[in-house]
Design a protein around this motif. Structure first.
Motif, PDB file in Angstrom:
ATOM      1  N   TYR A 341      38.138  29.609  50.831  1.00  0.00           N
ATOM      2  CA  TYR A 341      39.287  29.304  51.690  1.00  0.00           C
ATOM      3  C   TYR A 341      40.417  30.326  51.528  1.00  0.00           C
ATOM      4  CZ  TYR A 341      37.086  24.802  52.545  1.00  0.00           C
ATOM      5  OH  TYR A 341      36.203  23.819  52.924  1.00  0.00           O
ATOM      6  N   GLU A 342      40.169  31.344  50.725  1.00  0.00           N
ATOM      7  CA  GLU A 342      41.203  32.361  50.475  1.00  0.00           C
ATOM      8  C   GLU A 342      41.669  33.030  51.764  1.00  0.00           C
ATOM      9  OE1 GLU A 342      42.300  36.664  49.589  1.00  0.00           O
ATOM     10  OE2 GLU A 342      40.560  35.824  50.676  1.00  0.00           O
ATOM     11  N   LYS A 343      40.810  33.121  52.743  1.00  0.00           N
ATOM     12  CA  LYS A 343      41.150  33.776  54.011  1.00  0.00           C
ATOM     13  C   LYS A 343      42.274  33.072  54.752  1.00  0.00           C
ATOM     14  CE  LYS A 343      37.389  31.277  56.334  1.00  0.00           C
ATOM     15  NZ  LYS A 343      36.089  31.407  57.025  1.00  0.00           N
ATOM     16  N   TYR A 344      42.518  31.800  54.435  1.00  0.00           N
ATOM     17  CA  TYR A 344      43.561  31.046  55.127  1.00  0.00           C
ATOM     18  C   TYR A 344      44.949  31.230  54.514  1.00  0.00           C
ATOM     19  CZ  TYR A 344      39.690  28.560  57.361  1.00  0.00           C
ATOM     20  OH  TYR A 344      38.569  28.246  58.080  1.00  0.00           O
ATOM     21  N   LEU A 345      45.013  31.908  53.391  1.00  0.00           N
ATOM     22  CA  LEU A 345      46.311  32.114  52.754  1.00  0.00           C
ATOM     23  C   LEU A 345      47.199  33.019  53.607  1.00  0.00           C
ATOM     24  CD1 LEU A 345      45.390  32.672  48.993  1.00  0.00           C
ATOM     25  CD2 LEU A 345      46.784  30.812  49.914  1.00  0.00           C
ATOM     26  N   ALA A 358      41.266  39.318  43.050  1.00  0.00           N
ATOM     27  CA  ALA A 358      40.717  37.986  43.284  1.00  0.00           C
ATOM     28  C   ALA A 358      39.372  38.029  44.003  1.00  0.00           C
ATOM     29  CB  ALA A 358      41.713  37.146  44.085  1.00  0.00           C
ATOM     30  N   LYS A 359      39.139  39.065  44.810  1.00  0.00           N
ATOM     31  CA  LYS A 359      37.873  39.164  45.544  1.00  0.00           C
ATOM     32  C   LYS A 359      36.734  39.669  44.652  1.00  0.00           C
ATOM     33  CE  LYS A 359      37.506  38.756  49.536  1.00  0.00           C
ATOM     34  NZ  LYS A 359      37.075  37.582  50.346  1.00  0.00           N
ATOM     35  N   GLU A 360      37.076  40.091  43.433  1.00  0.00           N
ATOM     36  CA  GLU A 360      36.061  40.637  42.528  1.00  0.00           C
ATOM     37  C   GLU A 360      35.464  39.587  41.606  1.00  0.00           C
ATOM     38  OE1 GLU A 360      37.502  44.167  40.512  1.00  0.00           O
ATOM     39  OE2 GLU A 360      38.955  44.494  42.123  1.00  0.00           O
ATOM     40  N   THR A 361      35.948  38.363  41.667  1.00  0.00           N
ATOM     41  CA  THR A 361      35.433  37.295  40.817  1.00  0.00           C
ATOM     42  C   THR A 361      34.960  36.126  41.670  1.00  0.00           C
ATOM     43  OG1 THR A 361      36.021  35.668  39.115  1.00  0.00           O
ATOM     44  CG2 THR A 361      37.803  36.443  40.532  1.00  0.00           C
ATOM     45  N   GLU A 362      33.921  35.441  41.206  1.00  0.00           N
ATOM     46  CA  GLU A 362      33.383  34.304  41.949  1.00  0.00           C
ATOM     47  C   GLU A 362      34.278  33.073  41.834  1.00  0.00           C
ATOM     48  OE1 GLU A 362      29.436  33.471  40.666  1.00  0.00           O
ATOM     49  OE2 GLU A 362      28.760  35.558  40.827  1.00  0.00           O
ATOM     50  N   SER A 363      35.133  33.047  40.795  1.00  0.00           N
ATOM     51  CA  SER A 363      35.939  31.862  40.562  1.00  0.00           C
ATOM     52  C   SER A 363      37.411  32.243  40.343  1.00  0.00           C
ATOM     53  CB  SER A 363      35.408  31.095  39.337  1.00  0.00           C
ATOM     54  OG  SER A 363      36.140  29.918  39.121  1.00  0.00           O
ATOM     55  N   PRO A 364      38.138  32.538  41.417  1.00  0.00           N
ATOM     56  CA  PRO A 364      39.548  32.918  41.274  1.00  0.00           C
ATOM     57  C   PRO A 364      40.424  31.674  41.059  1.00  0.00           C
ATOM     58  CG  PRO A 364      38.949  32.901  43.583  1.00  0.00           C
ATOM     59  CD  PRO A 364      37.693  32.547  42.815  1.00  0.00           C
ATOM     60  N   ASP A 365      40.378  31.114  39.844  1.00  0.00           N
ATOM     61  CA  ASP A 365      41.055  29.846  39.570  1.00  0.00           C
ATOM     62  C   ASP A 365      42.547  29.907  39.853  1.00  0.00           C
ATOM     63  OD1 ASP A 365      38.881  28.155  38.550  1.00  0.00           O
ATOM     64  OD2 ASP A 365      38.731  29.661  36.987  1.00  0.00           O
ATOM     65  N   PHE A 366      43.173  31.034  39.539  1.00  0.00           N
ATOM     66  CA  PHE A 366      44.617  31.083  39.731  1.00  0.00           C
ATOM     67  C   PHE A 366      44.984  31.047  41.212  1.00  0.00           C
ATOM     68  CE2 PHE A 366      44.328  35.508  40.851  1.00  0.00           C
ATOM     69  CZ  PHE A 366      45.534  35.821  41.486  1.00  0.00           C
TER      70      PHE A 366
END
Length: 410
Positions: A341-345, A358-366
């Protein structure tokens, strides 16, 4: 939910029967503890909504919250009506949220050397003031003022009303005093046990929007909030025992709502980033350590304590009592989900998160902490409600109005 030996069941049944006159549906001693996680707190809304659909008249008479959980805690504590009515209003609120409702983002806060210049010439009238956070949280304060129907600096009237009417016994929010490094528990309602120590203290008084804002003030991202003469921030920092708040407030049954996904051993061994970890991955590990891992450690401690107490004869327990604990957590990794859902930011947020890798990790928790967008919010609420459906038998036993029914079911 904790499983008990036959001997422990008999002991707990005896104690529970003695207290049966104090129990209503859900029990007067039932507490809900809401942890942090930024935008992930929408998952808690789904849990509350799922519970309310099956137990619409359940009452959480002790409500505690920390970090983003303080927002949900204050809402539940201040609203009128049944749990179902409160949950539906809370879900409607979260489903309509966008980042603009929570904060204003200003790239000038990242101008190089701004902080350095302010530090070198702090008294010069032409010097920029030190940035207090990456974003301005005035929109969040405005939103909370509206939904709690409160004055900006006055007490939250809904909490006072529900305490006065007996709908609620106690509310507690937690902050960190940045100037002393102490964890501060702010309590309104039932007198709490002593909560004092070198790094912790409790304050009894009326809760305000400042307490909610301070508890939810993510370090570096959200600005600290002034309470009295002190500056306070996110209560999840340095909070070693999140379950202690409801225990100190007299609860004997606690529903703990976590936003942290518990990985399987196989998942834990799977790397989510290749090569040198980007800043996003390192920040995510810090986020998990501060806001999510602590509840797991506290749950394990409470389970060990319960086992030890139940093995002791009642006369030798020195006032200690076992605590019935139900931990609810996501069955889906909310950090991994955030990547979808990062694309909606908003563009400004994506500029920062992608610059950090953030796009380099599968789990961008922050990133999930800042994902205040309707698509993500609705998905988390749906997940929370679905997780409740999958644990209905456990919850029916846990919320049983007759303590002997609970023992039998377990």
């Amino acid at each position: 939910m904790q499983w008990l030996s036959a001997m422990a069941v008999n002991e707990l049944a005896t104690e529970s029967i003695l207290e049966s006159d104090r129990r209503e549906e859900g029990g007067a001693d039932l507490a809900v503890m809401l942890t942090g996680g930024g935008a992930r707190a929408a998952y808690q809304v789904g849990l509350v909504l799922g519970i309310a659909r099956h137990f619409p008249h359940l009452k959480f008479q002790v409500i505690t919250g920390v970090s983003a959980g303080a927002i949900n805690a204050s809402f539940l504590a201040a609203q009128e009506g049944s749990l179902l009515e409160k949950a539906e209003r809370l879900a409607d609120l979260w489903c309509g949220l966008t980042c603009d409702h929570i904060f204003r983002f200003d790239l000038t806060g990242l101008i190089p050397f701004r902080s350095a210049i302010a530090s070198i010439l702090p008294r010069h009238r032409f010097t920029w003031t030190r940035p207090r956070g990456l974003v301005d949280t005035t929109p969040l304060r405005r939103l909370l003022r509206k939904v709690t129907n409160s004055r900006d600096r006055g007490p939250i009237d809904g909490i006072k009303r529900n305490l006065r009417n007996g709908e609620l016994k106690a509310v507690a929010l937690t902050t960190l005093d940045y100037s002393t490094g102490q964890t501060v528990r702010w309590v309104q309602g039932r007198t709490a046990d002593v909560f004092e120590g070198p790094n912790r203290r409790s304050v009894v008084g009326e809760l305000t929007l400042d307490h909610v804002m301070a508890s939810a003030a993510l370090p570096f991202v959200f600005p600290a909030v002034r309470i009295g003469n002190e500056w306070h921030g996110d209560g999840g920092i340095r909070l070693a025992a999140p379950l202690s708040a409801p225990v100190h407030l007299g609860a004997t049954r606690i529903v703990a709502m976590s936003t942290g996904y518990q990985r399987t051993p196989e998942e834990a061994l799977h790397p989510v980033v290749q090569g040198y970890p980007p800043a996003a991955q390192i920040i995510s590990q810090l986020v998990n350590a501060v806001f999510l891992d602590v509840i797991d450690e506290d749950v394990a401690r409470m389970q060990r304590m319960n086992e030890m107490i139940r093995k002791m004869p009642p006369g030798e327990r020195n006032g200690f009592r076992p605590i019935d604990l139900c931990v609810l957590r996501p069955t889906t990794d909310l950090g991994v989900l955030a990547a979808e859902y990062e694309k909606y930011l908003p563009r400004k947020i994506k500029f920062i998160t992608r610059a950090l890798g953030a796009k380099e990790t599968e789990s961008p928790d922050f990133v999930s902490l800042l994902m205040f967008e309707p698509h993500y919010m609705k998905k988390l609420i749906e997940l929370g409600a679905a997780d409740i459906e999958n644990r209905l038998d456990e919850l029916r036993a846990f919320f049983a109005p007759d303590p002997r029914e609970f023992i039998t079911a377990v």
